[in-house]
Design a protein around this motif. Structure first.
Motif, PDB file in Angstrom:
ATOM      1  N   ILE A  60      11.069  49.083  45.943  1.00  0.00           N
ATOM      2  CA  ILE A  60      11.859  47.980  45.383  1.00  0.00           C
ATOM      3  C   ILE A  60      12.878  47.483  46.401  1.00  0.00           C
ATOM      4  CG2 ILE A  60      13.612  47.421  43.647  1.00  0.00           C
ATOM      5  CD1 ILE A  60      12.054  49.329  41.746  1.00  0.00           C
ATOM      6  N   ILE A  61      13.564  48.385  47.057  1.00  0.00           N
ATOM      7  CA  ILE A  61      14.554  47.998  48.072  1.00  0.00           C
ATOM      8  C   ILE A  61      13.881  47.295  49.244  1.00  0.00           C
ATOM      9  CG2 ILE A  61      16.156  48.921  49.794  1.00  0.00           C
ATOM     10  CD1 ILE A  61      16.832  51.130  47.692  1.00  0.00           C
ATOM     11  N   ALA A  62      12.745  47.840  49.680  1.00  0.00           N
ATOM     12  CA  ALA A  62      12.043  47.243  50.824  1.00  0.00           C
ATOM     13  C   ALA A  62      11.582  45.829  50.517  1.00  0.00           C
ATOM     14  CB  ALA A  62      10.847  48.116  51.205  1.00  0.00           C
ATOM     15  N   GLU A  63      11.025  45.607  49.328  1.00  0.00           N
ATOM     16  CA  GLU A  63      10.528  44.278  48.976  1.00  0.00           C
ATOM     17  C   GLU A  63      11.673  43.294  48.741  1.00  0.00           C
ATOM     18  OE1 GLU A  63       7.433  43.026  49.000  1.00  0.00           O
ATOM     19  OE2 GLU A  63       6.826  44.944  49.888  1.00  0.00           O
ATOM     20  N   ALA A  64      12.724  43.747  48.064  1.00  0.00           N
ATOM     21  CA  ALA A  64      13.861  42.860  47.797  1.00  0.00           C
ATOM     22  C   ALA A  64      14.613  42.504  49.072  1.00  0.00           C
ATOM     23  CB  ALA A  64      14.809  43.515  46.797  1.00  0.00           C
ATOM     24  N   SER A  65      14.506  43.355  50.089  1.00  0.00           N
ATOM     25  CA  SER A  65      15.228  43.129  51.339  1.00  0.00           C
ATOM     26  C   SER A  65      14.552  42.093  52.234  1.00  0.00           C
ATOM     27  CB  SER A  65      15.359  44.451  52.114  1.00  0.00           C
ATOM     28  OG  SER A  65      16.136  45.377  51.382  1.00  0.00           O
ATOM     29  N   THR A  93      18.905  44.915  28.093  1.00  0.00           N
ATOM     30  CA  THR A  93      19.863  46.016  28.159  1.00  0.00           C
ATOM     31  C   THR A  93      19.140  47.344  28.339  1.00  0.00           C
ATOM     32  OG1 THR A  93      21.421  44.851  26.708  1.00  0.00           O
ATOM     33  CG2 THR A  93      21.702  47.231  26.920  1.00  0.00           C
ATOM     34  N   GLY A  94      19.373  47.998  29.448  1.00  0.00           N
ATOM     35  CA  GLY A  94      18.933  49.378  29.625  1.00  0.00           C
ATOM     36  C   GLY A  94      17.528  49.613  30.106  1.00  0.00           C
ATOM     37  N   GLY A  95      16.800  48.573  30.468  1.00  0.00           N
ATOM     38  CA  GLY A  95      15.420  48.751  30.880  1.00  0.00           C
ATOM     39  C   GLY A  95      15.203  48.569  32.369  1.00  0.00           C
ATOM     40  N   LEU A  96      14.028  48.016  32.725  1.00  0.00           N
ATOM     41  CA  LEU A  96      13.662  47.852  34.132  1.00  0.00           C
ATOM     42  C   LEU A  96      14.650  46.969  34.877  1.00  0.00           C
ATOM     43  CD1 LEU A  96      11.590  48.154  36.490  1.00  0.00           C
ATOM     44  CD2 LEU A  96      10.467  46.112  35.569  1.00  0.00           C
ATOM     45  N   GLY A  97      15.061  45.851  34.277  1.00  0.00           N
ATOM     46  CA  GLY A  97      15.943  44.914  34.963  1.00  0.00           C
ATOM     47  C   GLY A  97      17.233  45.549  35.413  1.00  0.00           C
ATOM     48  N   GLU A  98      17.892  46.261  34.510  1.00  0.00           N
ATOM     49  CA  GLU A  98      19.155  46.903  34.879  1.00  0.00           C
ATOM     50  C   GLU A  98      18.937  48.045  35.861  1.00  0.00           C
ATOM     51  OE1 GLU A  98      21.536  47.898  31.490  1.00  0.00           O
ATOM     52  OE2 GLU A  98      22.116  45.793  31.181  1.00  0.00           O
ATOM     53  N   ALA A  99      17.784  48.725  35.753  1.00  0.00           N
ATOM     54  CA  ALA A  99      17.483  49.797  36.711  1.00  0.00           C
ATOM     55  C   ALA A  99      17.303  49.227  38.116  1.00  0.00           C
ATOM     56  CB  ALA A  99      16.230  50.545  36.275  1.00  0.00           C
ATOM     57  N   VAL A 100      16.620  48.085  38.223  1.00  0.00           N
ATOM     58  CA  VAL A 100      16.424  47.442  39.524  1.00  0.00           C
ATOM     59  C   VAL A 100      17.751  46.925  40.063  1.00  0.00           C
ATOM     60  CG1 VAL A 100      15.358  45.473  40.699  1.00  0.00           C
ATOM     61  CG2 VAL A 100      14.012  46.875  39.115  1.00  0.00           C
ATOM     62  N   ALA A 101      18.556  46.288  39.202  1.00  0.00           N
ATOM     63  CA  ALA A 101      19.848  45.768  39.638  1.00  0.00           C
ATOM     64  C   ALA A 101      20.736  46.881  40.179  1.00  0.00           C
ATOM     65  CB  ALA A 101      20.542  45.053  38.477  1.00  0.00           C
ATOM     66  N   ALA A 102      20.771  48.009  39.479  1.00  0.00           N
ATOM     67  CA  ALA A 102      21.580  49.142  39.933  1.00  0.00           C
ATOM     68  C   ALA A 102      21.062  49.688  41.258  1.00  0.00           C
ATOM     69  CB  ALA A 102      21.582  50.236  38.869  1.00  0.00           C
ATOM     70  N   THR A 103      19.733  49.731  41.396  1.00  0.00           N
ATOM     71  CA  THR A 103      19.128  50.212  42.643  1.00  0.00           C
ATOM     72  C   THR A 103      19.552  49.347  43.828  1.00  0.00           C
ATOM     73  OG1 THR A 103      17.205  51.178  41.531  1.00  0.00           O
ATOM     74  CG2 THR A 103      16.921  50.548  43.836  1.00  0.00           C
ATOM     75  N   LEU A 104      19.479  48.030  43.648  1.00  0.00           N
ATOM     76  CA  LEU A 104      19.830  47.117  44.734  1.00  0.00           C
ATOM     77  C   LEU A 104      21.322  47.183  45.045  1.00  0.00           C
ATOM     78  CD1 LEU A 104      17.643  44.008  43.809  1.00  0.00           C
ATOM     79  CD2 LEU A 104      17.105  45.905  45.367  1.00  0.00           C
ATOM     80  N   MET A 105      22.146  47.287  44.023  1.00  0.00           N
ATOM     81  CA  MET A 105      23.590  47.355  44.240  1.00  0.00           C
ATOM     82  C   MET A 105      23.965  48.616  45.016  1.00  0.00           C
ATOM     83  SD  MET A 105      26.682  47.270  41.425  1.00  0.00           S
ATOM     84  CE  MET A 105      26.187  48.849  40.718  1.00  0.00           C
ATOM     85  N   ARG A 106      23.385  49.745  44.609  1.00  0.00           N
ATOM     86  CA  ARG A 106      23.699  51.008  45.300  1.00  0.00           C
ATOM     87  C   ARG A 106      23.249  50.981  46.754  1.00  0.00           C
ATOM     88  NH1 ARG A 106      21.230  53.588  40.408  1.00  0.00           N
ATOM     89  NH2 ARG A 106      22.938  54.007  38.960  1.00  0.00           N
ATOM     90  N   ALA A 107      22.154  50.246  47.016  1.00  0.00           N
ATOM     91  CA  ALA A 107      21.624  50.183  48.384  1.00  0.00           C
ATOM     92  C   ALA A 107      22.296  49.104  49.219  1.00  0.00           C
ATOM     93  CB  ALA A 107      20.117  49.935  48.334  1.00  0.00           C
ATOM     94  N   GLY A 108      23.192  48.334  48.612  1.00  0.00           N
ATOM     95  CA  GLY A 108      23.859  47.264  49.344  1.00  0.00           C
ATOM     96  C   GLY A 108      22.973  46.083  49.643  1.00  0.00           C
TER      97      GLY A 108
END
Length: 345
Positions: A268-273, A288-303
């Motif tokens: 996910i990080i590689a493709e979004a980058s 609320t609480g599904g794939l979308g928020e999981a992806v958003a949190a992943t991208l935020m944590r990775a900068g």
């Protein structure tokens, strides 16, 4: 008690042979979404489980009065002595599955997603997840796949289940992936929660030469303008929307994410980058609480800072009605997805 020592008991099901190449029919009441105009495969979960059970005596099936509506009746017909009808008692079914797992079996327990996630949650977490038992919980009617209203619409099941330690969560797209994922989770240690499309299920991923890999997201098509990150039914929709948007000069990639937990953060990080693309998550689940928020949190944590939008069901109790109407109303139809993307570009 060992798996091979499973005793015979009375059942309304009797074993019967099926001619080579013939598939057991499913209930006439059941038709999966998006089947019109597509090739379909009947009851992929039930037939995959029967095939697995041919060489594995540890495989058993349980249901809470819903065998025909989760395609487990296919397994029950083939292996009546390895099938348990628990009645309308989801907590009892889960507890029995845990007991069977402790005795060396690999139970597949089926019901509707609302009943597993809402009614049986405490029993799953205490009897199965805490002990990391190999129970596979396979649930029909995920998200907005029924028009029966909030009593049957599991719009928040992944949000509920994502917080449970030790639990793997799978949201397969189509018949091909259901077949492959069923075989994969049978070999997976620990508990699994898998969403299920039932009955006549479309074959979508077959044309992509797709092979399910537990814990891995896969790019189904590339594109330079938009990156869809989708799971389950919505991967069908994003692929169709991408084709529609292509006619308007919008080039869309589709990253299919069948494993919600553990999430393939690396891909996910590689493709979004890859710069310059709008990232759009799409899920048949509450925003609320599904794939979308999981992806958003992943991208935020990775900068990783990219334009980001969510397509999903609202944080609300949804209406009852005809599914095509509801899908348009709540923004998860192909036309609604395409229109939303065009409005964001």
């Amino acid at each position: 008690m060992k798996p091979q020592e499973l005793s015979r008991r009375q059942s309304k099901y009797t074993a019967r042979s099926v001619p080579q190449g013939e598939r057991v029919a499913t209930s006439a009441m059941i038709a999966s979404l998006d089947a019109e105009g597509r090739d379909t495969i009947a009851a992929p979960f039930g037939h995959a489980l029967v095939d697995i059970a041919k060489t594995r005596e540890d495989i058993v099936g349980l249901t809470a009065d819903l065998s025909k509506y989760t395609d487990l009746h296919v397994f029950a017909n083939a292996y009546p002595d390895r099938f348990y009808q628990m009645g309308m008692a989801e907590a009892v079914m889960i507890s029995a599955a845990a007991g069977l797992a402790r005795e060396g079996f690999t139970p597949f327990a089926t019901t509707y997603a609302v009943f597993a996630s809402r009614r049986a949650y405490d029993f799953i977490i205490m009897a199965i997840a805490e002990e990391n038992l190999p129970v596979k919980i396979v649930c029909a009617l995920p998200g907005l796949t029924t028009g029966y209203g909030p009593s049957h619409q599991a719009t928040e099941d992944m949000a509920i289940m994502r917080g449970m330690p030790n639990l793997t969560i799978i949201d397969p797209c189509d018949a091909v992936e259901i077949d492959q994922a069923t075989r994969a989770i049978a070999d997976t240690p620990g508990p699994v929660y898998m969403r299920l499309l039932r009955g006549q299920v479309p074959n979508v991923l077959g044309e992509y030469g797709y092979q399910f890999k537990l814990g891995r997201a896969q790019v189904l098509r590339d594109g330079c303008d938009v990156l869809f990150v989708s799971s389950g039914l919505m991967t069908m929709r994003t692929l169709d929307a991408a084709r529609a948007l292509q006619k308007d000069g919008v080039d869309c990639a589709v990253l299919h994410v069948p494993t919600i937990k553990p999430l393939d953060t690396e891909t996910i990080i590689a493709e979004a980058s890859k710069g310059g693309r709008l990232v759009v998550t799409a899920e048949n689940h509450s925003v609320t609480g599904g794939l979308g928020e999981a992806v958003a949190a992943t991208l935020m944590r990775a900068g990783v800072h990219v334009p980001f939008r969510q397509i999903g069901l609202p944080d609300a109790f949804l209406d009852a009605g005809a599914l095509p109407t509801l899908h348009d109303q709540y923004g998860i139809s192909v036309s609604a997805v395409a229109a939303a993307v065009k409005s964001w570009l």
